[in-house]
Write an enzyme that holds these catalytic residues in place. Structure first.
Site, short mmCIF file in Angstrom:
data_model
loop_
_atom_site.label_atom_id
_atom_site.label_comp_id
_atom_site.label_asym_id
_atom_site.label_seq_id
_atom_site.Cartn_x
_atom_site.Cartn_y
_atom_site.Cartn_z
N GLU A 254 1.44 60.71 38.48
CA GLU A 254 0.75 59.92 37.54
C GLU A 254 0.16 58.51 38.16
O GLU A 254 1.03 58.25 38.81
CB GLU A 254 1.62 59.62 36.80
CG GLU A 254 1.34 59.14 35.14
CD GLU A 254 1.65 58.13 33.54
OE1 GLU A 254 1.82 57.06 33.88
OE2 GLU A 254 3.36 58.49 34.34
N CYS A 288 -0.13 51.86 32.23
CA CYS A 288 -0.58 52.92 32.86
C CYS A 288 -1.54 53.46 31.64
O CYS A 288 -2.57 53.55 31.94
CB CYS A 288 -0.19 54.18 33.92
SG CYS A 288 -0.03 53.46 35.44
#
Length: 517
Positions: A254, A288
């Site tokens: 990720e 994120c």
């Protein structure tokens, strides 16, 4: 409420998989709110990684032989310990990261969800299952899932418990051993979970945590593991993917995000504005999947902007080991410098500061006000690049079509948020967005918390998925086992090849009429 005492951190440091720590040196870990020392953690070397991997491989062989339901029981006990020890865990997270306590609690909740979900689904997902054989009656076929072996996890500092141990949980349940490299700024968040997992019954040696620099410890893990899970920047992810590719080992990641929120003219603007504060400034924007771009239909842009900036100004910025603050600190001088530069660059090129824009050394060494900008263009550093801090830009748009086009106009594709006049309208917009997750009527947390669904990124935002069945099965190798009965595919005795091969073709053509073929 003070930070945990020094004795606590000294004991946690002992869980690091480091040999002869006196020879290795140590790194001082500081409390972000004050800059005071919490303790010193030994710094790992490539030799430490090699030893940790060797120990993990030995432990993994025995672990993989244990029934999956028996392995799942360990993680049910671990989940109960997460609940019981949540205050101590949040203290450690806050001390290392400086985030507000509610954001620290997000990590605990995420880990509770992950432990519960994977412990429940692992027995079914990992059970051998039948598939149609090549030729009915002649072949009996099944698919099994074997563990990769030793999984490497390279974890970031922003959610240092959830993104280290949360990824280790499904890997361990799948029958692997795990070697974790926590970020050098936040090793204690991983180490405290070694204690909890051992208390839950995880065999010693199966989970190894090796603190140290990425160039040394991280590279050594990539060179030795059988699968790598990484969370971090897109640039580093691309480099690691190349290294894994050279070894032909699996890789999932990720990576970064420049996440959009769309607000349409029919949305509940008050509710959207309030939720946007959390969506943009959770962990001071160091997330994120947090929102950095707000696209608001022109017809309601002025009203939404007023409500949003008022909600941002009302948010309480500060340091506290309780739930009395809304936004915490940045983690490092480097992050503070990045945010400061992005704001200054934008203002110098014509952006307007609607609220915030200043460092707050009166609150602590690394605090920065939650900042909202207007008139941001692509020429500005924060226009297309991820800031990873408490900075968001508002863009009025003519209509939903423009909002979707601009939301998709990015190399990133991690998360998005949609606020519309109805859930149906929101879902219709979501279906057109090129992001791994979309939250309708929220910012990011429900999508993350839906552990039964896949979570990850498109574009440069990631490879593979965490959560859902893929979040566990990616740590396995699928194996087909096919048993042939009665006779083989060789021509039976007394039948020539010229007669047998047409018969095989007839059988192959007839298979298409069978169900599921």
């Amino acid at each position: 409420m003070p930070a945990p005492d020094a004795a606590t951190f000294e004991r946690l440091g002992s869980y690091a998989s480091i040999g002869s720590p006196g020879e290795r040196g140590a790194r001082t870990i500081t409390e972000v709110f004050t800059g005071d020392a919490l303790g010193a953690v030994p710094v790992g070397t490539a030799e430490d990684v090699a030893a940790a991997v060797a120990t993990a491989r030995t432990a993994q062989r025995q672990w993989a032989r244990r029934p999956v339901r028996e392995r799942a029981t360990v993680f049910e006990r671990y989940r109960a310990l997460l609940v019981a020890e949540r205050d101590r865990l949040m203290d450690v997270i806050q001390a290392e990261t400086g985030k507000a306590r509610w954001a620290a609690q997000e990590e605990i909740i995420g880990m509770i969800f992950a432990a519960r979900y994977f412990a429940r689904v692992a027995p079914k997902l990992l059970a051998p299952h039948k598939v149609p054989g090549a030729f009915p009656v002649l072949n009996r076929a099944s698919v099994r899932h074997q563990p990769k072996g030793v999984v490497g996890v390279i974890a970031p500092w922003n959610y240092p418990m959830l993104l280290a141990i949360g990824d280790a949980v499904p890997a361990l349940l799948a029958g692997n051993a795990v070697v974790v490299k926590p970020d050098s700024q936040t090793p204690y968040s991983a180490l405290i979970n070694v204690d909890l997992l051992r208390r839950a019954g995880l065999p010693e040696g199966l989970l190894q945590v090796v603190p140290g620099p990425g160039a040394v410890v991280g590279s050594a893990i990539v060179d030795a593991c059988d699968f790598l899970m990484f969370t971090g920047s897109s640039t580093t992810g691309a480099t690691l993917a190349q290294q894994c590719g050279r070894r032909l080992i699996g890789f999932a990641a990720e990576l970064g995000g420049k996440n959009p929120m769309i607000v349409t003219r029919g949305a509940d603007l008050g509710k959207a504005a309030k939720a946007a504060v959390r969506a943009c400034f959770s962990n001071a924007g160091q997330l994120c999947i947090s929102i950095e771009r707000l696209y608001v239909e022109q017809a309601v842009a002025e009203e939404f902007t007023a409500k949003f900036t008022a909600a941002v100004r009302a948010a309480k910025l500060g340091a506290a080991y309780d739930f009395s603050t809304d936004i915490g600190s940045l983690i490092s001088a480097a992050q503070l410098e990045t945010v400061t530069k992005h704001v200054a660059d934008a203002v110098s090129k014509g952006a307007t500061v609607l609220t915030g824009g200043n460092a707050r050394p009166d609150l602590g060494p690394l605090f920065f006000e939650p900042t909202v900008l207007a008139d941001v263009t692509d020429e500005m550093e924060c226009g297309r690049n991820e800031t990873f801090g408490p900075l968001v830009s508002i863009y009025p748009v003519a209509d939903v079509e423009e909002a979707i086009a601009r939301a998709n106009d990015s190399e990133y594709g991690l998360n998005a948020s949609v606020w519309a006049g109805s859930s149906a309208e929101g879902e219709a917009i979501a279906a057109r967005l090129r992001t791994g997750t979309v939250c309708v009527n929220e910012g990011y947390a429900p999508a993350w918390g839906t552990t039964a669904g896949p979570m990850g990124g498109m574009g440069v935002s990631g490879v593979g998925r965490r959560h859902g069945p893929d979040g566990l099965l990616k740590f396995t190798e699928a194996q087909s086992v096919v048993v042939t009965r009665l006779f083989t595919l060789d021509a039976p005795y007394g039948i020539s090849q010229s007669a047998w091969q047409p018969a095989l073709m007839t059988m192959a053509r007839a298979i298409r009429f069978l169900p599921g073929r």
